[in-house]
Design a protein around this motif. Structure first.
Motif, PDB file in Angstrom:
ATOM      1  N   PRO A 165      22.422 -39.295   4.896  1.00  0.00           N
ATOM      2  CA  PRO A 165      23.056 -39.776   3.654  1.00  0.00           C
ATOM      3  C   PRO A 165      24.536 -39.422   3.574  1.00  0.00           C
ATOM      4  CG  PRO A 165      20.975 -38.651   3.203  1.00  0.00           C
ATOM      5  CD  PRO A 165      21.298 -38.377   4.630  1.00  0.00           C
ATOM      6  N   LEU A 166      25.201 -40.033   2.623  1.00  0.00           N
ATOM      7  CA  LEU A 166      26.604 -39.709   2.349  1.00  0.00           C
ATOM      8  C   LEU A 166      26.744 -38.229   2.007  1.00  0.00           C
ATOM      9  CD1 LEU A 166      27.718 -42.740   0.148  1.00  0.00           C
ATOM     10  CD2 LEU A 166      28.751 -42.072   2.323  1.00  0.00           C
ATOM     11  N   GLY A 167      27.829 -37.637   2.458  1.00  0.00           N
ATOM     12  CA  GLY A 167      28.083 -36.237   2.166  1.00  0.00           C
ATOM     13  C   GLY A 167      27.266 -35.270   3.001  1.00  0.00           C
ATOM     14  N   SER A 168      26.623 -35.730   4.071  1.00  0.00           N
ATOM     15  CA  SER A 168      25.809 -34.840   4.896  1.00  0.00           C
ATOM     16  C   SER A 168      26.694 -33.935   5.739  1.00  0.00           C
ATOM     17  CB  SER A 168      24.879 -35.648   5.807  1.00  0.00           C
ATOM     18  OG  SER A 168      23.956 -36.403   5.058  1.00  0.00           O
ATOM     19  N   GLY A 169      26.117 -32.833   6.148  1.00  0.00           N
ATOM     20  CA  GLY A 169      26.805 -31.872   6.993  1.00  0.00           C
ATOM     21  C   GLY A 169      25.809 -31.112   7.834  1.00  0.00           C
ATOM     22  N   ILE A 170      26.311 -30.441   8.841  1.00  0.00           N
ATOM     23  CA  ILE A 170      25.436 -29.648   9.693  1.00  0.00           C
ATOM     24  C   ILE A 170      24.903 -28.441   8.928  1.00  0.00           C
ATOM     25  CG2 ILE A 170      25.317 -28.288  11.806  1.00  0.00           C
ATOM     26  CD1 ILE A 170      25.434 -31.249  12.307  1.00  0.00           C
ATOM     27  N   THR A 171      25.750 -27.842   8.094  1.00  0.00           N
ATOM     28  CA  THR A 171      25.348 -26.688   7.294  1.00  0.00           C
ATOM     29  C   THR A 171      25.318 -27.067   5.821  1.00  0.00           C
ATOM     30  OG1 THR A 171      27.630 -25.893   7.066  1.00  0.00           O
ATOM     31  CG2 THR A 171      26.381 -25.147   9.000  1.00  0.00           C
TER      32      THR A 171
END
Length: 646
Positions: free
Chosen positions: A460-466
């Motif tokens: 999704p939008l705004g995803s990150g690894i952490t």
């Protein structure tokens, strides 16, 4: 491997990332301000843009967007060793491919195009309507419960780590999975060819079959030692023995299974009736490829739809050992149809509150080529405020298009996160203030400049690894409210979710254009409908992107996009009630079995407005239903779809 254009977009995202502690780090409040009225002019970006040259490399440690950091190309008297080597290579006959230079129109031309869009005719007119007899919803608030089903790509991941051997194993497992599905459903398909189990060598190993006719039968210990129990691998071999080896000569009609491929080794070659080959898996056909002859099949007037990557089962003879004469095409069995119990339907639509659910579907781009002011999105918001804010707003990217000329040339004064927050988030807040119960669903695109993941499937939008990285990006996008709640539901691409009892499958990847680019279609004696057949193939193949090899720019992550696990993100788990695939093709609504397939079109097409879709779903009547029983949804008989010109 992503294209150079995509890599440039990725570099822009990194170069334009805002610094921490900026004004964007402040959360957004959804509380209405009675002293402030909504003014669209506030959302206008500055009219003057600084032009930066992305084609020349910046100095070490400097950004291509920093004024004064642009380096000039060396002239003839100041050639560096590398440029001298390039000149030498050109003299040796090696042609140097220049970078593509994007030329922006002047301000006067841009304003002329914008005024032409604002003064367009036929605004908010219906392009087509499905089920015109079904009434439109009234200005009431319906109860909607939106939830994401399990198995979706909801978290960020590290891509471009797949190995060639791993990709080959996944491709082979796809054929194995298809063979298992057909073998398990073969006995249930009474209209298919009757298979002589002796000729097909169903049982290749010597085993002792024991039939116990009564419970009083006694088996001696010595006899029980002679009973051989088949292992799981032996049972799998028995299932696969239903299919013949494609390299073995056979004058009789047998079953062959594999993947449709093109016999040409040239990249991006088109498939045709005479270049089709069937690629088998290692377990059944040792990976052999055999040419296919469809002459006798087409003479029967039967329909045929083939494309590279398609998994099919063929009834054919093999007179020479390297040519399969096809007599029938057997497709994969249909997915299970979703059902809902009567008690669950009563929870979704309580007695006395059986109100229709309204949904608006849009797909980017949301701004014109000559502007970053998002005039088309502003017109859409004003239209929704006038005609009624829907219960569900489904928006698919690109939201900030990395292919936009201003983004590609760096002709912007704010980063991509600020553009998203200024033009997307602020307008969503305005709609939320009018109707707080509205559910907003945002699905990214591979062309979104505010997304790090360009591989398919996308989180999704705004995803990150952490988690910290994810929360920081959500704050920069303005999708977190002051009380820590999400402004919208953020779904991956592709995604399968439910609205009340309805199962919806959608992706922002243009699968229809990818299929139509290399698609053989003969309608036979049936009515010709190419787009409907492409929707049918997506559902039959149980995959959001069944084409292989993929088109350039698709950027498939092999470990996730080619997996055969039924719960993986790119695999359809159930037959959806509604499938939404936005495409460059003409907007359309198609009935494919019990599935309603929709192409809402794009909101903006270059310098002109596009289309969007309004869906009205009336509730199921539960008076004649019995508690405890499950019922199919019957979406086609109670749904109205309007394709509207912006």
């Amino acid at each position: 491997m992503p294209s150079s254009q995509t890599l440039n977009a990725a570099s822009i995202r990194n170069l334009t990332a805002p610094k921490r502690g900026s004004l964007l780090s402040q959360p957004v409040s959804l509380k209405p301000n009675n002293n402030t009225e909504y003014n669209p002019s506030v959302l206008k970006t500055p009219s003057k843009h600084k032009s930066f040259d992305l084609l020349s490399s910046p100095t070490l440690g400097a950004s291509a967007f920093s004024p004064g950091s642009r380096s000039t190309l060396p002239n003839a008297s100041q050639q560096t060793p590398s440029s001298s080597a390039e000149t030498k290579s050109q003299s040796n006959g090696l042609e140097q491919v220049p970078d593509q230079i994007i030329t922006l129109p002047d301000k006067e031309t841009q304003q002329k195009h914008i005024q032409s869009f604002l003064s367009r005719a036929n605004k908010q007119s219906n392009v087509l309507t499905f089920n015109t007899h079904i009434p439109l919803p009234t200005a009431t608030i319906s109860r909607t419960l939106v939830s994401l089903i399990e198995g979706q790509q909801t978290a960020g991941y590290r891509y471009m780590y797949e190995k060639i051997t791993e990709k080959g194993d996944l491709l082979d497992m796809q054929i194995t999975r298809a063979a298992t599905l057909i073998a398990e459903s073969w006995d249930d398909e009474t209209n298919l060819m009757k298979v002589d189990k002796n000729e097909m060598d169903i049982v290749k190993k010597e085993t002792i079959d024991v039939k116990i006719e009564s419970n009083d039968m006694e088996v001696d210990d010595d006899d029980s030692k002679n009973i051989k129990v088949k292992t799981e691998s032996e049972l799998e071999m028995d299932r696969f023995s239903l299919f013949a080896h494609p390299s073995m000569i056979s004058q009789e009609v047998k079953l062959y299974i594999g993947r449709i491929c093109c016999d040409s080794v040239v990249d991006e070659s088109k498939i045709n009736q005479f270049s089709v080959v069937l690629e088998s898996c290692k377990e059944i056909g040792t990976g052999a490829r055999s040419k296919l002859d469809f002459n006798s099949y087409l003479q029967k007037g039967l329909p045929m739809a083939l494309f590279p990557g398609q998994l099919v089962c063929l009834e054919a003879s093999n007179p020479t050992g390297n040519l399969l004469v096809v007599s029938k095409i057997v497709h994969l069995p249909q997915l299970p149809i979703p059902t809902t119990t009567c008690s669950e339907l009563v929870e979704y639509y309580p007695p006395g509150q059986e109100l229709p659910v309204s949904m608006v579907i849009t797909c980017g781009p949301y701004t014109l080529l000559d502007s970053l002011e998002y005039e088309p999105l502003e017109d859409l918001v004003q239209a929704l405020l006038e005609t009624g804010v829907p219960d569900v707003l489904l928006m698919m990217g690109p939201f900030v298009d990395c292919d936009h000329p201003f983004i590609q040339t760096g002709n912007i004064e704010m980063d991509v996160f600020e553009i998203f927050k200024l033009h997307i988030t602020n307008r969503l807040i305005q709609l939320k203030r009018v109707k707080p119960s509205m559910e907003i669903i945002l699905i990214p695109s591979q062309r979104d400049a505010c997304m790090e993941w360009i591989a398919f499937p996308q989180p999704p939008l705004g995803s990150g690894i952490t988690d910290n990285d994810r929360m920081e990006k959500l704050t920069l996008l303005g999708l977190l409210t002051s009380n820590g709640e999400f402004l919208a539901q953020l779904f991956p691409n592709p995604t399968q979710f439910t609205i009340n009892e309805l199962l919806i499958a959608t992706t922002s990847l243009d699968t229809l254009v990818a299929l139509g680019n290399n698609f053989i279609y003969h309608c036979g004696d049936q009515k010709r409908d190419r787009v409907r057949e492409m929707f049918q193939q997506i559902l039959t193949q149980r995959h959001f992107y069944p084409i292989f090899p993929p088109l350039p720019g698709a950027c498939l992550d092999s470990t996730r996009a080619l997996s055969t696990n039924p719960t993986d993100p790119c695999v359809l788990q159930l037959l959806p009630d509604m499938m939404i695939v936005p495409s460059l093709l003409a907007p359309c609504v198609k009935e494919v079995g019990s599935t309603l397939c929709i192409n809402p079109g794009l909101l903006t097409k270059g310098r002109v407005g596009g289309t969007y879709c309004r869906v009205t779903v009336h509730p199921l009547l539960t008076e004649a239903m019995t508690d405890g029983d499950s019922y199919p949804h019957g979406l086609l008989d109670r749904t109205r779809v309007d394709i509207i010109r912006l």
